[in-house]
Design an enzyme around this catalytic site. Structure first.
Site, PDB file in Angstrom:
ATOM      1  N   SER A  11       0.825  -1.198   0.000  1.00  0.00           N
ATOM      2  CA  SER A  11       0.000   0.000   0.000  1.00  0.00           C
ATOM      3  C   SER A  11       0.870   1.262   0.000  1.00  0.00           C
ATOM      4  O   SER A  11       1.729   1.434  -0.856  1.00  0.00           O
ATOM      5  CB  SER A  11      -0.962  -0.039   1.199  1.00  0.00           C
ATOM      6  OG  SER A  11      -1.978   0.916   1.055  1.00  0.00           O
ATOM      7  N   HIS A  43      -7.100  -5.918  -0.935  1.00  0.00           N
ATOM      8  CA  HIS A  43      -6.030  -4.959  -0.632  1.00  0.00           C
ATOM      9  C   HIS A  43      -5.428  -5.254   0.739  1.00  0.00           C
ATOM     10  O   HIS A  43      -4.208  -5.292   0.896  1.00  0.00           O
ATOM     11  CB  HIS A  43      -6.586  -3.529  -0.671  1.00  0.00           C
ATOM     12  CG  HIS A  43      -5.548  -2.469  -0.462  1.00  0.00           C
ATOM     13  ND1 HIS A  43      -4.840  -1.907  -1.506  1.00  0.00           N
ATOM     14  CD2 HIS A  43      -5.085  -1.866   0.669  1.00  0.00           C
ATOM     15  CE1 HIS A  43      -3.993  -1.004  -1.034  1.00  0.00           C
ATOM     16  NE2 HIS A  43      -4.128  -0.963   0.285  1.00  0.00           N
ATOM     17  N   ASP A  66      -9.336  -3.720  -6.368  1.00  0.00           N
ATOM     18  CA  ASP A  66      -8.752  -2.871  -5.322  1.00  0.00           C
ATOM     19  C   ASP A  66      -9.302  -1.455  -5.450  1.00  0.00           C
ATOM     20  O   ASP A  66      -9.042  -0.758  -6.431  1.00  0.00           O
ATOM     21  CB  ASP A  66      -7.231  -2.871  -5.459  1.00  0.00           C
ATOM     22  CG  ASP A  66      -6.525  -2.232  -4.269  1.00  0.00           C
ATOM     23  OD1 ASP A  66      -7.193  -1.498  -3.506  1.00  0.00           O
ATOM     24  OD2 ASP A  66      -5.317  -2.450  -4.112  1.00  0.00           O
TER      25      ASP A  66
END
Length: 292
Positions: free
Chosen positions: A104, A267, A238
Site C-alpha cells: 500500500s 487490498h 482494489d
C-alpha cells in the site's frame, strides 16, 4: 520487520532451511524521535557492526501500510520516508544487500527511499497493491478524502470512549467487524485491538490525510531508473488502486515485472491471506537468492 539470513545454495537447501525454526527478536528503539517496534527474524541481533565477519549478505526489510515539519513530523509522509532511511543508516551495515517488501502506502515510501538514497544496495523491491499515485481519485479515496482531511477529529471521541472497554470486549468487536471473512489470522485480531487508542488513531488518520493530498503523480522517473529491481503486484478489485492504474503503468513500462492478481486477494490481504502472499513472494525471489 527485518528478515536476515545467508541465502541457501540450491532448491533443496532452501527447502530444508525453511523447515527449521527461525529465531525471532523483538525490541523497541527510538528512531527520529519515534518509538519504533522492530521484529528481527534470524540469529543476528546487531546488523550495524561492519567489523563482524558473520553478518548476513542479504536483509529483507518489510515496509507495511504505516498509518519527521521535516524530521520533527515523524508520523507524516515525508517523516516516514526519512524514518526508514535513518533506521537503515544507524542499524544496518552499508555492505548488506536489501530486499524491500512493501504494501500500500509502503510502496510509495519504498520508491522514495530508492530515489533519495540511490546508494542503497537494493537487490529487489516487491510492491504489493501499490498506492503510488492518485489516491484521492481512487474509488475509496473519493469516499475517504473529505473524512480524513476535514472530519477526522470527529472520530477521536468514540475511539476514546471505546478505549476504556476490557481487552476481551475489544477483541470481540474486532471479530464481529471481520465476521465476513472465511478465515482470519489471529494475529490480525491482536493487532487490530491496538487501534482502540486515540494516539494510534490520530497518527493513522493524520498520515492518511497527507496521503490523500500528496500522493498524486506517479514517480515514473524513479520507476524507470530502477525498473529491473521492481516487482509490482496489483489487485483486480482494489478500490485504493483500481485496475486501470495497472493498465496504465503496464502500458508505460511494458518491460517491467508488473503483475495482476489472479487469486482475488483483497487490498488488506494481511487479514486472511498473509501465508498465501508469503509463498508467492518466496517463489518470485528464488532466482535472485540462488544467484547470490
Amino acid at each position: 520487520m527485518l528478515g536476515v539470513g545467508e541465502p541457501a545454495k540450491g532448491e533443496a537447501n532452501m527447502k530444508s532451511s525453511s523447515e527449521e525454526p527461525v529465531p525471532l527478536h523483538e525490541e523497541f528503539i527510538y528512531c527520529c524521535g519515534a518509538a519504533t517496534h522492530v521484529l528481527k527474524c534470524g540469529p543476528w541481533k546487531d546488523l550495524s557492526k561492519d567489523e563482524s565477519k558473520n553478518l548476513p549478505r542479504l536483509l529483507f526489510m518489510i515496509i507495511p501500510d504505516t498509518d519527521i515539519k521535516e524530521l520533527e513530523d515523524v508520523f507524516g509522509l515525508n517523516g516516514q520516508v526519512e524514518h526508514k532511511l535513518n533506521f537503515l543508516k544507524k542499524n544496518v551495515s552499508k555492505d548488506i544487500k536489501l530486499v524491500l517488501i512493501a504494501h500500500s502506502i509502503g510502496c510509495y515510501i519504498t520508491l522514495e527511499m530508492m530515489k533519495r538514497a540511490s546508494e542503497l544496495q537494493v537487490l529487489r523491491s516487491v510492491l504489493l497493491f501499490p498506492t503510488i499515485e492518485r489516491i484521492a481519485q481512487s474509488p475509496q479515496g473519493k469516499l475517504m478524502t473529505p473524512l480524513l482531511c476535514k472530519l477526522r477529529y470527529v472520530l477521536y471521541m468514540p475511539v476514546y470512549l471505546l478505549s476504556f472497554l476490557p481487552e476481551g470486549v475489544k477483541a470481540s468487536l474486532v471479530r464481529f467487524a471481520l465476521r465476513g471473512m472465511k478465515t482470519c489470522d489471529e494475529s490480525s485480531i491482536t493487532t487490530s485491538v491496538n487501534l482502540f487508542s486515540v494516539d494510534c488513531i490520530a497518527n493513522i488518520l493524520y498520515m492518511a490525510s497527507q496521503e490523500m493530498l500528496k500522493v498524486v503523480e506517479r514517480d515514473s522517473t524513479t520507476i524507470k531508473q530502477n525498473l529491473k529491481k521492481l516487482i509490482f503486484y496489483y489487485g483486480t478489485g482494489d478500490s485504493w488502486c483500481p485496475q486501470h492504474y495497472y493498465d496504465e503503468i503496464k502500458m508505460d513500462f511494458p518491460d517491467g515485472d508488473i503483475r495482476l492478481c489472479e487469486k482475488g486477494l483483497r487490498h488488506a490481504f494481511v487479514l486472511d491471506a498473509s501465508k498465501e502472499m508469503a509463498t508467492m513472494i518466496t517463489d518470485w525471489l528464488q532466482d535472485d537468492l540462488t544467484k547470490l
